[in-house]
Enzyme design. Structure first.
Site, PDB file in Angstrom:
ATOM      1  N   SER A 246      71.976  28.553  94.156  1.00  8.62           N
ATOM      2  CA  SER A 246      72.496  27.302  93.603  1.00  8.62           C
ATOM      3  C   SER A 246      73.760  26.905  94.350  1.00  8.62           C
ATOM      4  CB  SER A 246      72.808  27.479  92.118  1.00  8.62           C
ATOM      5  OG  SER A 246      74.004  28.221  91.985  1.00  8.62           O
ATOM      6  N   LYS A 247      74.278  25.744  93.979  1.00  6.65           N
ATOM      7  CA  LYS A 247      75.500  25.243  94.619  1.00  6.65           C
ATOM      8  C   LYS A 247      76.610  26.285  94.578  1.00  6.65           C
ATOM      9  CE  LYS A 247      75.162  20.432  95.181  1.00  6.65           C
ATOM     10  NZ  LYS A 247      74.349  19.723  94.162  1.00  6.65           N
TER      11      LYS A 247
END
Ligand code: GLU
Length: 487
Positions: A246-247
């Protein structure tokens, strides 16, 4: 085949990997790889994200066929399909207010039930419906999903898939809230089915986070009387802890990888390996075309694919070296020049600190020396630094130069070099022999003179092959002054 990115962010590695698999499968089967920009979320979609996505795909070499389809331009088609579902009784208006739906979900949570719509307005009597309208209530449009339905399909990656209608959260919203005589904004699952059917998509290849959507979409195909595509759900990309990338894991967008200096062939190669195993004997370094020749879903794994920086770095190094020394030189020259190093011919009359630094033959030898350990092009700046500027001695180098026998040995080497005719450069064998002579003359082990020479030349005990380093620095006239400076 199609890629259907939402332009609500830059091109993400997950989307790019989905693009790779679509592209490979399309090329392998002489099919088409189409692009559809899913820009129906008006608030979050931005033209600069669309530009970033298209540019990223092009950069990676994932050319699509035809002109990208812009989903927001097709809304009339989406509304017509919703009208068709309303007319056929597969869809209905639901007038439940946000407050009522929240209360429903709170009750479900309090009794530890999974949140779902309880289909409360599925079979409203005309009178109740009129009463809601008279109240001025707006409505969403919901698609009926019968709890008792079993949805099955054969997934190209995961085999036989089975979902129960009861696990899909109740009747699904297909159009946003709007006045009761209108059709609000059409929503994802409906729109995707209408577009995939209209574009005659034969295979939908996408991440496994869409599996529940596939179950819903198959019901929509059925209700609309359209032929469903074949589905392939690719494994998720995981971070080093085994969680979905994820980010928060830092770099996840293709433009970030590009800015870090990763090459398109290495990144495309690496993404292919995220979930696909090449056939025996193919090795792990290949081009997209080579992968397309043998690509199939029988070699795509079900298990999540862990992101491995070491492998990406290794591939990038391979790609850099495949480009050859001359290409690396052309790419490094501007980076070197940006350091203020005089690496290209200077206008007549300019005084340069060292004209050898601009000699292409010397630069190519330097590149041949550095290339085996390069993973990113920028390292070709870092590692070249002691060849263009005199390095300071780090602690390990100072300790080495203070070791017993180090200075006398270096002094003997300096004397031998001073005695030589500077116009007849040493070759590798002569340099090697000279080190041996100096070591025995000074009564030290050869290792002592070698380590000390490395310390004097590079200011560090780490670095590329010593003999080649020394020869290069002799050619640029910098070896002896550095040794003398240490003495
Ligand atoms: N716009 C959707 C997404 O980006 C597309 C999913 C699909 O391939 O159907 O997740």
């Amino acid at each position: 085949m199609r890629l259907a990115p939402s332009p609500t962010g830059t091109l993400h590695i997950g989307t790019a990997r989905t693009a790779v698999f679509n592209w490979l499968f399309a090329r392998h089967n002489n099919g088409q790889f189409l692009l559809r920009v899913e820009d129906t979320d008006k608030e979050r979609s931005k033209p600069e994200y669309t530009a970033n996505i298209l540019e990223g795909l092009q950069w990676l070499g994932l050319e699509w066929d035809g002109v990208p389809v812009i989903q927001s331009e097709r809304v009339a088609l989406h509304r017509a399909a919703i009208q068709q579902l309303l007319d056929s009784g597969h869809a209905y208006r639901c007038y439940a207010s946000e407050a009522e739906l929240t209360a429903m979900r709170e009750q479900q949570a309090a009794s530890k039930r999974a949140p779902r719509y309880d289909n409360r307005h599925r079979d409203l009597s005309p009178d109740r419906e009129q009463a809601f309208i008279a109240e001025g209530r707006e409505a969403v449009i919901r698609f009926r999903i019968d709890d008792g339905r079993t949805i099955t399909w054969t997934d190209l990656v995961r085999g036989t898939m089975r979902w129960s209608g009861g696990d899909l959260g109740g009747d699904m919203v297909i159009a946003r809230r709007a006045p009761a005589d209108q059709i609000g904004d059409p929503l994802y699952n409906l729109v995707v089915v209408v577009d995939d059917a209209a574009m005659a998509i034969s295979h939908v290849i996408r991440g496994e986070d869409h599996i529940a959507n596939t179950a819903k979409q198959l019901l929509l195909y059925e209700a609309l009387g359209a032929e469903p595509p074949v589905f392939a759900h690719t494994p998720l990309i995981l971070n080093k802890d085994g969680k979905k990338l994820s980010k928060r894991d830092g770099v996840t967008s293709i433009s970030d990888f590009r800015a870090m200096g990763y090459t398109a062939p290495a990144l495309a190669n690496y993404m292919t390996l995220l979930g696909w195993s090449p056939p025996e004997g193919m090795g792990e370094r290949f081009s997209l075309d080579e992968a397309a020749a043998v690509f199939g879903f029988e070699r795509v794994n079900k298990a999540g694919a862990r992101f491995d920086w070491d492998k990406l770095n290794w591939l990038n190094g391979q790609v850099l070296r495949e480009q050859g020394a001359e290409s690396l030189r052309e790419q490094l020259l501007p980076l070197w020049a940006a350091q203020g190093w005089a690496v290209t011919a200077q206008p007549a009359g300019t005084t340069v600190s060292n004209p050898v630094h601009a000699d292409p033959a010397w630069q190519l030898e330097l590149i041949a020396l550095l290339a085996p350990s390069l993973t990113l092009l920028a390292e070709g700046v870092e590692q070249a630094t002691p060849f263009f500027t005199t390095p300071a001695l780090n602690e390990a180098a100072q300790t080495q130069l203070a070791a017993e026998g180090a200075r006398p040995a270096l002094a003997a080497l300096a004397a031998a070099l001073e005695a030589r005719d500077p116009d007849t450069p040493l070759d590798g064998d002569q340099a090697q022999a000279l080190l041996g002579e100096v070591a025995s003359g000074a009564g030290v082990k050869k290792g002592v003179i070698m380590k000390s020479l490395r310390a004097a030349l590079l200011g560090s005990l780490q670095g590329p092959d010593l003999l080649s380093t020394w020869l290069l620095l002799m050619r640029s006239g910098e070896a002896l002054p550095r040794i003398q400076a240490c003495l």
